[in-house]
Design a protein around this motif. Structure first.
Motif, PDB file in Angstrom:
ATOM      1  N   SER A  89       0.834  -1.206   0.000  1.00  0.00           N
ATOM      2  CA  SER A  89       0.000   0.000   0.000  1.00  0.00           C
ATOM      3  C   SER A  89       0.868   1.255   0.000  1.00  0.00           C
ATOM      4  O   SER A  89       2.000   1.244   0.482  1.00  0.00           O
ATOM      5  CB  SER A  89      -0.947   0.025   1.198  1.00  0.00           C
ATOM      6  OG  SER A  89      -0.242   0.257   2.388  1.00  0.00           O
ATOM      7  N   SER A  91       0.214   5.517   0.739  1.00  0.00           N
ATOM      8  CA  SER A  91      -0.774   6.496   1.185  1.00  0.00           C
ATOM      9  C   SER A  91      -0.090   7.793   1.604  1.00  0.00           C
ATOM     10  O   SER A  91       1.115   7.832   1.827  1.00  0.00           O
ATOM     11  CB  SER A  91      -1.586   5.938   2.355  1.00  0.00           C
ATOM     12  OG  SER A  91      -0.737   5.660   3.449  1.00  0.00           O
ATOM     13  N   GLU A 107      -3.852  13.860  -4.196  1.00  0.00           N
ATOM     14  CA  GLU A 107      -4.475  12.565  -3.907  1.00  0.00           C
ATOM     15  C   GLU A 107      -4.863  11.787  -5.162  1.00  0.00           C
ATOM     16  O   GLU A 107      -4.585  10.589  -5.259  1.00  0.00           O
ATOM     17  CB  GLU A 107      -5.665  12.751  -2.970  1.00  0.00           C
ATOM     18  CG  GLU A 107      -5.219  13.150  -1.567  1.00  0.00           C
ATOM     19  CD  GLU A 107      -6.374  13.424  -0.626  1.00  0.00           C
ATOM     20  OE1 GLU A 107      -7.529  13.547  -1.093  1.00  0.00           O
ATOM     21  OE2 GLU A 107      -6.115  13.528   0.583  1.00  0.00           O
ATOM     22  N   PRO A 108      -5.486  12.422  -6.183  1.00  0.00           N
ATOM     23  CA  PRO A 108      -5.786  11.666  -7.407  1.00  0.00           C
ATOM     24  C   PRO A 108      -4.522  11.165  -8.109  1.00  0.00           C
ATOM     25  O   PRO A 108      -4.507  10.052  -8.656  1.00  0.00           O
ATOM     26  CB  PRO A 108      -6.537  12.654  -8.289  1.00  0.00           C
ATOM     27  CG  PRO A 108      -7.034  13.707  -7.379  1.00  0.00           C
ATOM     28  CD  PRO A 108      -6.087  13.755  -6.240  1.00  0.00           C
ATOM     29  N   LEU A 110      -1.690  10.360  -6.653  1.00  0.00           N
ATOM     30  CA  LEU A 110      -1.172   9.232  -5.874  1.00  0.00           C
ATOM     31  C   LEU A 110      -1.994   7.979  -6.135  1.00  0.00           C
ATOM     32  O   LEU A 110      -1.433   6.886  -6.278  1.00  0.00           O
ATOM     33  CB  LEU A 110      -1.153   9.546  -4.380  1.00  0.00           C
ATOM     34  CG  LEU A 110      -0.579   8.409  -3.538  1.00  0.00           C
ATOM     35  CD1 LEU A 110       0.915   8.258  -3.789  1.00  0.00           C
ATOM     36  CD2 LEU A 110      -0.846   8.625  -2.080  1.00  0.00           C
ATOM     37  N   ASP A 111      -3.305   8.122  -6.232  1.00  0.00           N
ATOM     38  CA  ASP A 111      -4.153   6.952  -6.510  1.00  0.00           C
ATOM     39  C   ASP A 111      -3.797   6.325  -7.855  1.00  0.00           C
ATOM     40  O   ASP A 111      -3.701   5.101  -7.984  1.00  0.00           O
ATOM     41  CB  ASP A 111      -5.629   7.348  -6.491  1.00  0.00           C
ATOM     42  CG  ASP A 111      -6.102   7.720  -5.094  1.00  0.00           C
ATOM     43  OD1 ASP A 111      -5.448   7.329  -4.107  1.00  0.00           O
ATOM     44  OD2 ASP A 111      -7.144   8.405  -4.995  1.00  0.00           O
ATOM     45  N   SER A 112      -3.590   7.165  -8.860  1.00  0.00           N
ATOM     46  CA  SER A 112      -3.233   6.668 -10.188  1.00  0.00           C
ATOM     47  C   SER A 112      -1.869   5.975 -10.176  1.00  0.00           C
ATOM     48  O   SER A 112      -1.704   4.886 -10.733  1.00  0.00           O
ATOM     49  CB  SER A 112      -3.221   7.827 -11.176  1.00  0.00           C
ATOM     50  OG  SER A 112      -2.712   7.417 -12.419  1.00  0.00           O
ATOM     51  N   ALA A 114      -0.259   4.759  -7.517  1.00  0.00           N
ATOM     52  CA  ALA A 114      -0.276   3.587  -6.645  1.00  0.00           C
ATOM     53  C   ALA A 114      -0.882   2.377  -7.350  1.00  0.00           C
ATOM     54  O   ALA A 114      -0.365   1.256  -7.228  1.00  0.00           O
ATOM     55  CB  ALA A 114      -1.033   3.895  -5.364  1.00  0.00           C
ATOM     56  N   SER A 115      -1.954   2.579  -8.099  1.00  0.00           N
ATOM     57  CA  SER A 115      -2.568   1.441  -8.789  1.00  0.00           C
ATOM     58  C   SER A 115      -1.614   0.836  -9.813  1.00  0.00           C
ATOM     59  O   SER A 115      -1.566  -0.383  -9.988  1.00  0.00           O
ATOM     60  CB  SER A 115      -3.881   1.854  -9.443  1.00  0.00           C
ATOM     61  OG  SER A 115      -3.655   2.830 -10.436  1.00  0.00           O
ATOM     62  N   TYR A 118       1.095  -1.139  -7.810  1.00  0.00           N
ATOM     63  CA  TYR A 118       0.597  -2.419  -7.294  1.00  0.00           C
ATOM     64  C   TYR A 118       0.632  -3.491  -8.370  1.00  0.00           C
ATOM     65  O   TYR A 118       0.974  -4.640  -8.106  1.00  0.00           O
ATOM     66  CB  TYR A 118      -0.837  -2.285  -6.777  1.00  0.00           C
ATOM     67  CG  TYR A 118      -1.011  -1.329  -5.618  1.00  0.00           C
ATOM     68  CD1 TYR A 118       0.005  -1.082  -4.711  1.00  0.00           C
ATOM     69  CD2 TYR A 118      -2.213  -0.663  -5.447  1.00  0.00           C
ATOM     70  CE1 TYR A 118      -0.173  -0.198  -3.661  1.00  0.00           C
ATOM     71  CE2 TYR A 118      -2.400   0.222  -4.395  1.00  0.00           C
ATOM     72  CZ  TYR A 118      -1.378   0.449  -3.503  1.00  0.00           C
ATOM     73  OH  TYR A 118      -1.557   1.319  -2.469  1.00  0.00           O
ATOM     74  N   SER A 136       3.018  14.130  -9.980  1.00  0.00           N
ATOM     75  CA  SER A 136       3.322  12.702 -10.044  1.00  0.00           C
ATOM     76  C   SER A 136       4.814  12.444  -9.881  1.00  0.00           C
ATOM     77  O   SER A 136       5.213  11.514  -9.181  1.00  0.00           O
ATOM     78  CB  SER A 136       2.837  12.116 -11.370  1.00  0.00           C
ATOM     79  OG  SER A 136       1.443  12.229 -11.476  1.00  0.00           O
TER      80      SER A 136
END
Length: 157
Positions: A89, A91, A107-108, A110-112, A114-115, A118, A136
């Motif tokens: 993870s 965050s 935050e958006p 990081l979500d992009s 991070a996915s 993973y 980014s």
């Protein structure tokens, strides 16, 4: 030669009790041997296997690693959780509402990122849009710093 016949009388109750106590003594001896005798050998074998097998070949030392980002007078952390061979993870921590309002793409982005991490389990070859390119890159740099802390040095030797 005189031979006298000796007759021994045993009560069945005494024979049964003696057999039970003898069986319990043998069972207790076996349990002690298993617990204290071979336990040391097994743990030595297990530690040898884990130290030569998975621990040396692991990419990361399992744990939670952080890297701090400073934007102006605001600071926040990127937290990366890793297991031996994978990133579990990513965050943002300590991100104040003020910082989130000033940098709404944090935050958006990081979500992009991070996915993608993973799936690929690496920070190389990430794809991000032009609208959040610098955000980014800042986040990837912080993630790389955290992963550098998590890196298992014995795996590269």
């Amino acid at each position: 030669m005189s031979s006298k016949t000796k007759i021994v009388v045993l009560h069945m109750k005494e024979v049964v009790y003696t057999a039970i106590f003898l069986a319990l003594a043998i069972l207790l001896l076996v349990v002690f041997l298993i617990m204290f005798g071979s336990g040391k050998k097994d743990s030595a074998k297990k530690s040898t296997v884990s130290s030569t097998g998975s621990a040396e070949n692991a990419r990361y030392i399992p744990g939670i690693y952080t890297s701090t980002i400073s934007l102006g007078d605001q600071t926040f952390d990127v937290q990366v959780n890793v297991e031996q061979d994978r990133i579990t993870s990513i965050s943002l921590n300590n991100l104040s509402e003020t910082t989130a309002a000033m940098y709404p793409l944090m935050e958006p982005a990081l979500d992009s990122i991070a996915s993608q991490i993973y799936v690929n389990q690496t920070t190389e070859g990430l794809i991000y849009g032009e609208d959040n390119r610098y955000t980014s890159e800042l986040l990837v740099s912080a993630i790389n710093q955290a992963l550098e802390q998590a890196k298992n040095e014995t795996a590269s030797e």
